[in-house]
Design an enzyme around this catalytic site. Structure first.
Site, mmCIF file in Angstrom:
data_model
loop_
_atom_site.group_PDB
_atom_site.id
_atom_site.type_symbol
_atom_site.label_atom_id
_atom_site.label_comp_id
_atom_site.label_asym_id
_atom_site.label_seq_id
_atom_site.Cartn_x
_atom_site.Cartn_y
_atom_site.Cartn_z
ATOM 1 N N ILE A 177 78.197 37.209 -31.544
ATOM 2 C CA ILE A 177 79.485 36.512 -31.491
ATOM 3 C C ILE A 177 80.283 36.780 -32.753
ATOM 4 O O ILE A 177 81.474 37.123 -32.704
ATOM 5 C CB ILE A 177 79.266 35.001 -31.297
ATOM 6 C CG1 ILE A 177 78.622 34.724 -29.936
ATOM 7 C CG2 ILE A 177 80.582 34.246 -31.440
ATOM 8 C CD1 ILE A 177 78.141 33.299 -29.762
ATOM 9 N N ASP A 196 74.536 36.428 -43.811
ATOM 10 C CA ASP A 196 73.420 36.425 -42.872
ATOM 11 C C ASP A 196 72.231 37.071 -43.565
ATOM 12 O O ASP A 196 72.245 38.271 -43.844
ATOM 13 C CB ASP A 196 73.754 37.186 -41.589
ATOM 14 C CG ASP A 196 72.747 36.920 -40.477
ATOM 15 O OD1 ASP A 196 71.534 36.914 -40.764
ATOM 16 O OD2 ASP A 196 73.165 36.719 -39.324
ATOM 17 N N ALA A 254 79.578 26.625 -33.252
ATOM 18 C CA ALA A 254 78.206 27.089 -33.046
ATOM 19 C C ALA A 254 77.291 25.938 -32.635
ATOM 20 O O ALA A 254 77.039 25.724 -31.444
ATOM 21 C CB ALA A 254 77.695 27.791 -34.305
ATOM 22 N N ARG A 255 76.786 25.183 -33.605
ATOM 23 C CA ARG A 255 75.927 24.038 -33.338
ATOM 24 C C ARG A 255 76.240 22.937 -34.353
ATOM 25 O O ARG A 255 76.431 23.217 -35.546
ATOM 26 C CB ARG A 255 74.442 24.412 -33.422
ATOM 27 C CG ARG A 255 73.901 25.128 -32.196
ATOM 28 C CD ARG A 255 73.915 24.223 -30.977
ATOM 29 N NE ARG A 255 73.384 24.845 -29.768
ATOM 30 C CZ ARG A 255 74.108 25.479 -28.866
ATOM 31 N NH1 ARG A 255 75.408 25.628 -29.060
ATOM 32 N NH2 ARG A 255 73.546 25.966 -27.762
ATOM 33 N N ASP A 279 84.111 22.251 -32.178
ATOM 34 C CA ASP A 279 83.755 22.283 -30.758
ATOM 35 C C ASP A 279 82.381 21.663 -30.526
ATOM 36 O O ASP A 279 82.003 21.408 -29.386
ATOM 37 C CB ASP A 279 83.767 23.733 -30.256
ATOM 38 C CG ASP A 279 83.532 23.843 -28.760
ATOM 39 O OD1 ASP A 279 84.196 23.102 -28.009
ATOM 40 O OD2 ASP A 279 82.683 24.660 -28.339
ATOM 41 N N GLU A 284 76.699 14.295 -29.549
ATOM 42 C CA GLU A 284 77.596 14.703 -28.471
ATOM 43 C C GLU A 284 77.425 13.796 -27.260
ATOM 44 O O GLU A 284 76.304 13.668 -26.755
ATOM 45 C CB GLU A 284 77.329 16.158 -28.082
ATOM 46 C CG GLU A 284 77.656 17.135 -29.199
ATOM 47 C CD GLU A 284 77.668 18.604 -28.764
ATOM 48 O OE1 GLU A 284 77.432 18.880 -27.557
ATOM 49 O OE2 GLU A 284 77.918 19.455 -29.621
ATOM 50 N N HIS A 303 82.777 20.992 -26.721
ATOM 51 C CA HIS A 303 81.730 22.008 -26.567
ATOM 52 C C HIS A 303 82.083 23.000 -25.451
ATOM 53 O O HIS A 303 81.329 23.207 -24.499
ATOM 54 C CB HIS A 303 80.377 21.341 -26.291
ATOM 55 C CG HIS A 303 79.216 22.181 -26.725
ATOM 56 N ND1 HIS A 303 78.093 21.669 -27.325
ATOM 57 C CD2 HIS A 303 78.984 23.531 -26.647
ATOM 58 C CE1 HIS A 303 77.230 22.633 -27.593
ATOM 59 N NE2 HIS A 303 77.768 23.776 -27.191
ATOM 60 N N LEU A 304 83.227 23.667 -25.623
ATOM 61 C CA LEU A 304 83.760 24.553 -24.582
ATOM 62 C C LEU A 304 83.728 26.031 -24.934
ATOM 63 O O LEU A 304 84.192 26.848 -24.136
ATOM 64 C CB LEU A 304 85.222 24.174 -24.295
ATOM 65 C CG LEU A 304 85.487 22.809 -23.659
ATOM 66 C CD1 LEU A 304 86.989 22.609 -23.498
ATOM 67 C CD2 LEU A 304 84.791 22.707 -22.312
#
Length: 349
Positions: A177, A196, A254-255, A279, A284, A303-304
């Protein structure tokens, strides 16, 4: 005849699984449909697995004597593997099989596959959209004009937004992504940094790899794209948030667990954060009294990021491809417990 449980939901529909399976699996196939209630009902932890929909009892009742199961959100808990010893393969159409008790599956000799990258294009496009919305006040301007308020003051220098073409964007995590996000951002003319620890080089993408603290200090915009693990939980904490330049934009598609949400209200109040786009959340859906719900500089969505029709169809197709490989005795491409495949292959030889 091969009996397959298609434990779909209201996004990846059971009939999508069935169509994809019938196009790829040779011989007679009986597809047993089960519709779980996600996303009408939020996912949650179920008996030791994360982000699952329904219950173990739902899966056990639907499985019957099926040896194969495909799903997105089904709760494949240790109880399922104990109750269904005939099960040989679970195909999960997600980037990681977090709804499967992998240790229990491995002990039971069940191969678990997953589908990395199935929503990469959707999530990348959404992340860039959230960045633009936060930088240019798109959602607050829209809401206010719908309410009959003309915010001409948004055109003043003090309130004007900023451009991607003159910004440095830091990407936390550099997987499928994030690479697409970087490509889009560079087309806008942004300078792109990435953190990363598992990536050695990104020069060919025109991206500079840096350490995380350096990324936080240098970035006008930070966008989160890492996987959530024990090591990355609250990776972006109060200390790292304090490194951001004054007025920076923070985006999380992401999370929720990657980010410590507690200091965000005060950072918005102080101006350390100029805008925030979310998002995903630590809870949640967020509670009705969550302070960020009323902030005009926060862009929110439920969360879309991966929610496109192409993603749903792609996920079903990739999972069906993996199922067909397994049934033909071929090696699956994306397996979470390859040691089970190794045992099966050694038994065939």
């Amino acid at each position: 005849m091969t009996r397959i449980l298609a434990a779909g939901d209201h996004f990846v529909l059971p009939e999508m699984f069935e169509e994809a399976l019938r196009a790829r699996v040779a011989g007679d196939v009986e597809v047993v449909p089960l519709t779980l209630e996600w996303p009408i009902e939020p996912f949650g932890p179920v008996d030791g697995v994360l982000e699952a929909s329904g219950t173990a009892a739902d899966i056990i009742a639907a499985l019957g004597d099926a040896e194969i199961a495909v799903t997105q959100m089904g709760a494949f808990t240790a109880e399922v593997f104990r109750a269904c010893p005939q099960l040989r393969f679970v195909g999960v159409c997600r980037g990681g099989p977090v709804n499967v008790d992998l240790a229990a599956a491995t002990e039971a000799g069940v191969v678990v596959s997953f589908t990395p990258g199935r929503n990469a294009a959707a999530a990348a496009e959404f992340a860039v959209g959230m960045i633009l919305a936060a930088m240019r006040r798109l959602t607050s301007a829209d809401a206010e004009l719908h309410a009959g308020i003309w915010r001409g003051d948004y055109y003043t220098y003090a309130n004007a937004g900023t451009e991607l073409g003159d910004s440095t964007v830091g990407l936390v995590g550099y997987g499928a992504i994030s690479r697409l996000v970087a490509r889009i951002l560079r087309a806008f003319g942004a300078e792109v940094l990435a953190y990363d620890p598992y990536v050695e080089a990104a020069d060919a993408d025109g991206v500079e790899l840096v350490d995380l603290d350096d990324l936080m200090r240098r970035s006008d915009v930070v966008s989160l794209h890492a996987r959530l693990t024990d090591e990355t939980r609250h990776l972006i904490d109060r200390r790292r948030l304090a490194l951001l330049p004054h007025g920076a934009v923070l985006v999380n598609t992401a999370r929720g667990g990657l980010l410590d949400y507690a200091p965000l209200p005060e950072m918005l109040e102080s101006g350390r954060l100029g805008a925030l786009a979310l998002d995903v959340y630590d809870v949640e859906p967020p509670p009705a009294d969550w302070p960020l719900l009323s902030s005009p500089r926060v862009v929110l969505s439920p969360h879309l990021a991966g929610a496109t029709r192409q993603t749903a169809m792609r996920a079903a197709a990739i999972t069906a491809d993996e199922t067909a490989r397994f049934l033909r005795g071929e090696r699956c491409l994306h397996v979470a417990n390859p040691e089970v495949l190794d045992r099966l292959e050694s038994g065939r030889s």
